[in-house]
Every structure is written in structure tokens, then in C-alpha cells.
Scaffold this active site. Structure first.
Site, PDB file in Angstrom:
ATOM      1  N   LEU A  14       0.879  -1.178   0.092  1.00  0.00           N
ATOM      2  CA  LEU A  14      -0.075   0.571  -0.223  1.00  0.00           C
ATOM      3  C   LEU A  14       0.629   1.811  -0.312  1.00  0.00           C
ATOM      4  CD1 LEU A  14      -2.864  -1.290   2.102  1.00  0.00           C
ATOM      5  CD2 LEU A  14      -2.477  -1.193  -0.353  1.00  0.00           C
ATOM      6  N   SER A  15       2.094   1.125  -0.791  1.00  0.00           N
ATOM      7  CA  SER A  15       2.906   2.200  -0.844  1.00  0.00           C
ATOM      8  C   SER A  15       2.290   3.028  -1.716  1.00  0.00           C
ATOM      9  CB  SER A  15       4.387   2.210  -1.180  1.00  0.00           C
ATOM     10  OG  SER A  15       5.024   1.275  -0.042  1.00  0.00           O
ATOM     11  N   VAL A  16       2.600   4.011  -2.990  1.00  0.00           N
ATOM     12  CA  VAL A  16       2.069   4.998  -3.613  1.00  0.00           C
ATOM     13  C   VAL A  16       1.015   4.712  -4.844  1.00  0.00           C
ATOM     14  CG1 VAL A  16       3.093   6.400  -5.745  1.00  0.00           C
ATOM     15  CG2 VAL A  16       3.700   6.826  -3.077  1.00  0.00           C
ATOM     16  N   MET A  17       2.094   3.460  -5.377  1.00  0.00           N
ATOM     17  CA  MET A  17       0.797   2.810  -6.610  1.00  0.00           C
ATOM     18  C   MET A  17      -0.098   2.346  -5.929  1.00  0.00           C
ATOM     19  SD  MET A  17       2.094   4.499  -9.753  1.00  0.00           S
ATOM     20  CE  MET A  17       1.805   3.738 -11.170  1.00  0.00           C
ATOM     21  N   ASN A  36      -0.376  -4.587   3.714  1.00  0.00           N
ATOM     22  CA  ASN A  36       0.838  -3.942   4.031  1.00  0.00           C
ATOM     23  C   ASN A  36       1.744  -5.016   4.559  1.00  0.00           C
ATOM     24  OD1 ASN A  36       2.516  -2.159   1.469  1.00  0.00           O
ATOM     25  ND2 ASN A  36       3.239  -1.933   3.999  1.00  0.00           N
ATOM     26  N   SER A 131       1.744   1.637 -16.336  1.00  0.00           N
ATOM     27  CA  SER A 131       1.741   2.716 -16.495  1.00  0.00           C
ATOM     28  C   SER A 131       1.114   4.452 -16.133  1.00  0.00           C
ATOM     29  CB  SER A 131       2.346   3.195 -17.687  1.00  0.00           C
ATOM     30  OG  SER A 131       3.148   4.232 -18.002  1.00  0.00           O
ATOM     31  N   GLY A 133       2.408   6.103 -13.384  1.00  0.00           N
ATOM     32  CA  GLY A 133       2.701   6.821 -11.802  1.00  0.00           C
ATOM     33  C   GLY A 133       2.208   6.802 -11.037  1.00  0.00           C
ATOM     34  N   LYS A 185       5.854  -3.770 -21.120  1.00  0.00           N
ATOM     35  CA  LYS A 185       5.735  -2.389 -20.572  1.00  0.00           C
ATOM     36  C   LYS A 185       6.920  -1.882 -20.314  1.00  0.00           C
ATOM     37  CE  LYS A 185       5.433   0.683 -17.327  1.00  0.00           C
ATOM     38  NZ  LYS A 185       6.494   0.883 -15.677  1.00  0.00           N
ATOM     39  N   HIS A 188       7.958  -0.503 -23.114  1.00  0.00           N
ATOM     40  CA  HIS A 188       7.300   1.027 -23.291  1.00  0.00           C
ATOM     41  C   HIS A 188       8.467   2.090 -22.314  1.00  0.00           C
ATOM     42  CE1 HIS A 188       5.465   3.774 -19.732  1.00  0.00           C
ATOM     43  NE2 HIS A 188       4.297   4.091 -20.818  1.00  0.00           N
ATOM     44  N   ASN A 189       8.859   1.461 -21.626  1.00  0.00           N
ATOM     45  CA  ASN A 189       9.774   2.129 -20.899  1.00  0.00           C
ATOM     46  C   ASN A 189      10.833   2.696 -20.790  1.00  0.00           C
ATOM     47  OD1 ASN A 189       7.780   1.509 -18.170  1.00  0.00           O
ATOM     48  ND2 ASN A 189       9.016   1.206 -17.184  1.00  0.00           N
ATOM     49  N   GLU A 192       9.980   5.335 -23.141  1.00  0.00           N
ATOM     50  CA  GLU A 192      10.462   6.565 -22.274  1.00  0.00           C
ATOM     51  C   GLU A 192      11.429   7.194 -22.361  1.00  0.00           C
ATOM     52  OE1 GLU A 192       9.604   7.017 -17.427  1.00  0.00           O
ATOM     53  OE2 GLU A 192       7.820   5.103 -18.894  1.00  0.00           O
TER      54      GLU A 192
END
Length: 475
Positions: A14-17, A36, A131, A133, A185, A188-189, A192
Site C-alpha cells: 500500500l505504498s504510493v502505487m 501491507n 504505467s 505514475g 511494459k 514502453h519504459n 520513455e
């Protein structure tokens, strides 16, 4: 929770993402269980983001028991060993038919391995590239799920609901078996990385040769974002040049250390391209540029000891800005052509049957490389799914023919002024290697046969040949 209250999906991490995805799902009416490893993180999330559809759990067993069958669990944790560790703890608590999804930036070969291992236990495994953020995860990312298609169909309503929308369509589609989602992915990066490096080089040229101020640069990028270069990265770049430094006055861009790090996905793409025998030199150059940027002390020493040319500023600043814009667009075409060629090769190599048009379409919103440009790529593959290199498409081929002089001008201007333009340089080099009837490889064949009897092929008859080379030494 009783049966009627069971959650539709659970998220571990349950961090940012993870937190952002959980809240996105909850907003769309799905009941979400959250867990978490650090209980304090779970408590903080619930304190900061209370939601009627988000339920906290503090043990894995309670978390698993809270989910409706077949259970759907998404892992949003650090790639690598942590994913294996959580899977080892999770599998004994699951049943046949349950679904585990890895939404992190895992290496695609790890995803293939885990998919095979969990299949033996009757558990479905999806490698889900995500993707966008924090903002994208919270309000609509681009999602690239790979694995068993039947498992994807079971989670499809959730993933498509939370995905970004482009022209009313979700930026989420089934990519292909086992590691296909994470592979896409990864590419994709890589794209990027190349896209960001191209923009950074355009910035250097405009700042030092064009002598544009930060506010003028902001205006230029804002104008570019109204035309064919319209994209997420161009848009945020325009805003970055206007951002004031809240600590010391002036513009923040001038106070940021000239060093950029990377998390590895672009490097993975570069390594895989060498294994597959596909040229993605622009992505590799972007990775190299970040690596070299981190050698700050050595760069400082080199700057003092190795002389560079003086900067010759552009006479017509507006015309020069247009040259840079066209060079940037040409470089962008070539970077995407390289990335999509790598995916096309992987599709055949691994039997994934990737739909490149669909992949381009799910990049149109939500992700970091989202751009109006991707609509043109989608159309190119819709017109011919086996189109090969994007530069063969009339739309992109015409743009290359129209803009390649600007690309060459930008590269030569950078070189003559001592400004590093590795991605633009690689774009021009790739273009010439790709289009030129002569590459010098005939001499390399001769050298290999001369020093190692590796044989050579002829252009006038089939087969392999060896020549007894007469070695002369005039020294």
C-alpha cells in the site's frame, strides 16, 4: 466479513502505487481489501484516505479470507526477491482457480518463471504492466496484462474500469501469454527513456545555441504541445521551465543537479535487444547518457582538462527552434520504430502474437509516453498488422523524408558546439544504416575470414566461401 461483504479484489503493498490503485478501484465501486507488511503503512493509508469500499487487514490469512472466490490478489511491491517471498507466503493460503497479479515492474523472464510455477498449483498468474505514475494509478493508468487469457477475462471488468480512457476506450487490453505484459511494459519504459533523452537534447540545443531563456523555452514547448508533438512529456516540460524555486528564488530547473538515475527497465530492454539481435540504439544511448550523467566528479575534471569548442549561437532563433522541433519529431519516430521492432521480434520469438496496433492504442492515455503521435501508430498497424518497421508506413516515411535534414542539422550543430546529443546522433546513424545500400559489412566479412577463417558470403552466388588471404606487411 460475511459472504455478501467479501471484497472483489485485494492489494498487497500500500505504498504510493498500491494505495493509488486501491483507491481508484474503490472509487469505481469495487470492494478492495488492503494489506501491507508494515501495519503502520496500512493504518496511515486508512487515516489519510478513508473510503467506504477500502478495507484494511493486518494478517495475510485474514486478507485472503476476505476475498470472494476465485480470489483476485494484486501485488504492488518491489520487483525481484520480494515478489517471490510474498508468493511463497501467499500460495499456501490460496486455492485452485485463484488469480495472482503482479502489477510491479518485474522482469518478464521472472514473470514467465512464476507463471509456470503457479500453474502447477492450479493458480493463475498475470504479469500486469502499469504505467502512469501516482497520478495515473489514482485516476486512470495504461494497463498491460499478460498471462492466461481466461484469468484476464475474470479481472477484466476491474482493470478496464480503472484504466485511462482514450476516445472512450479503456487503455487496457490483453497483451499475450506468460510474460508478454511485463515485456511490453519494459519496452514502453525503454521508449520513455529515449523520448526523455531526446527532449533533454532539444533543451540543450535551444538553451545554448538558441540562447532561449527558461520562460521562452516554456513558451516554445507549450506551442509544440499544440501540434504533432503533443504529448504528456512535452506538456510537463513546458510547465517545468516556469516552475519557481521555492528555496532560493529563480527557476527550479537551474538548481536541479545535472544527474539522472534509472530503475533498470530501460537497461533490460537494451540487454534483451542484444540477445534478440534487434537494434534499439536510441534506447541504449539514453541509458548510457543517464549512466554518464552520474559521474559528476569525473565530468567536472574532464571539463577542466579537455577543451571544447565555443558555442556559435543561432542567427535566426525562430528558424532554429523549428529545426529542433522537426529533429525531435524525426528522432521520436525512429525511437518508436526501434521499440516496436523489438516487440515484433519478441512476439515471434516467444509465440505471443502481439497486436502492435492495440498496444499503441493503450499507450494513448494514462501512461508516461501518451501522445497524439500514438494514434498515428495505431492507424499504421491497423492498415497493415505486418507492416514491419514503422518507417515503411507512408505517414511516418513521409515525415522522415521531410524532417531528416533538420535531424542532421541538429546533430551537426550539437557536435560542432560540443553539446552531447547521443539520442539524436543515434537516430541519424540508425536512419542511415537502415536506408543505406552500403554499410561496410562486406569489409567486416573479409576481415573475419582473413583472421579467423569464418568464411564469407558473396553477392553473385549462394553459399559460404573461404579465401586464402595474402597478408602483406609493408612496415
Amino acid at each position: 466479513m460475511n459472504t455478501s461483504q467479501k471484497s472483489h479484489i485485494g492489494i498487497i503493498g500500500l505504498s504510493v502505487m498500491g494505495r493509488s490503485l486501491a483507491l481508484n478501484m474503490a472509487d469505481h465501486g469495487f470492494k478492495v481489501s488492503g494489506y501491507n507488511r508494515s501495519a503502520s503503512v496500512t493504518e496511515q493509508v486508512m487515516e489519510d484516505h478513508p473510503h467506504k469500499n477500502l478495507f484494511p487487514f493486518y494478517s495475510l490469512e485474514e486478507f485472503v479470507n476476505s476475498l470472494e472466490r476465485p480470489r483476485k490478489v494484486m501485488l504492488m511491491i518491489q520487483a525481484g526477491a520480494p515478489v517471490d517471498a510474498v508468493i511463497d507466503q501467499l500460495v499456501p493460503l490460496l486455492e485452485q482457480g485463484d488469480i495472482v497479479m503482479d502489477g510491479g515492474n518485474s522482469f518478464f523472464e521472472d514473470t514467465r518463471r512464476r507463471s509456470n510455477a503457479l500453474a502447477e498449483a492450479g493458480i493463475h498468474y498475470l504479469g500486469v504492466g502499469i504505467s502512469g505514475g501516482e497520478e495515473g494509478a489514482r485516476f486512470g493508468p495504461s494497463i498491460m496484462p499478460g498471462g492466461e487469457e481466461s484469468a484476464y477475462q475474470a479481472v477484466r471488468p476491474i482493470l478496464e474500469a480503472i484504466a485511462a480512457k482514450a476516445m472512450g476506450e479503456p487503455c487496457c487490453a490483453y497483451i499475450g501469454p506468460d510474460g508478454a505484459g511485463h515485456y511490453v511494459k519494459m519496452v514502453h519504459n525503454g521508449i520513455e527513456y529515449a523520448d526523455m533523452q531526446l527532449i533533454a537534447e532539444a533543451y540543450l540545443l535551444l538553451k545554448y545555441v538558441g540562447n532561449f531563456s527558461n520562460f521562452e523555452l516554456a513558451d516554445i514547448f507549450r506551442e509544440w504541445n499544440q501540434g504533432e508533438l503533443k504529448s504528456y512529456l512535452i506538456g510537463i516540460t513546458a510547465g517545468i521551465f516556469r516552475e519557481a524555486d521555492d528555496l532560493d528564488g529563480g527557476q527550479l530547473i537551474d538548481r536541479i543537479l545535472d544527474s539522472a538515475r534509472q530503475k533498470g527497465t530501460g537497461r533490460w530492454a537494451s540487454i534483451e535487444s542484444l540477445k534478440q539481435g534487434v537494434d534499439i540504439s536510441m534506447i541504449t544511448s539514453a541509458c548510457g547518457a543517464r549512466i554518464l550523467s552520474n559521474h559528476l566528479d569525473e565530468r567536472k575534471m574532464a571539463s577542466a582538462q579537455i577543451e571544447g569548442p565555443g558555442i556559435l549561437q543561432a542567427d535566426d532563433r525562430a528558424a532554429f527552434a523549428e529545426t529542433v522541433r522537426r529533429a525531435l519529431y524525426a528522432g521520436k519516430i525512429i525511437a518508436y520504430a526501434q521499440g516496436f521492432s523489438l516487440m515484433q521480434d519478441a512476439s515471434e520469438r516467444y509465440g505471443w502474437n502481439l497486436d502492435l496496433g492495440t498496444i499503441a492504442s493503450i499507450f494513448r492515455a494514462g501512461c508516461i509516453i501518451q501522445a497524439v503521435f500514438l494514434g498515428d501508430i495505431t492507424k499504421a498497424y491497423e492498415a497493415d498488422s505486418n507492416a514491419g518497421n514503422l518507417m515503411f508506413n507512408p505517414f511516418f516515411g513521409n515525415r522522415i523524408n521531410e524532417y531528416q535534414d533538420s535531424l542532421r542539422c541538429a546533430v551537426s550543430t550539437g557536435v560542432l558546439n560540443g553539446l552531447p546529443v547521443p539520442a539524436l546522433s543515434q537516430a541519424a546513424s540508425y536512419l542511415d544504416a537502415f536506408r543505406s545500400p552500403a554499410s561496410g559489412a562486406n569489409l567486416i566479412q573479409a576481415q573475419r575470414d582473413c583472421f579467423g577463417a569464418h568464411t564469407y558470403e558473396r553477392n553473385d552466388r549462394p553459399g559460404s566461401f573461404h579465401h586464402e588471404w595474402r597478408i602483406t606487411d609493408d612496415n
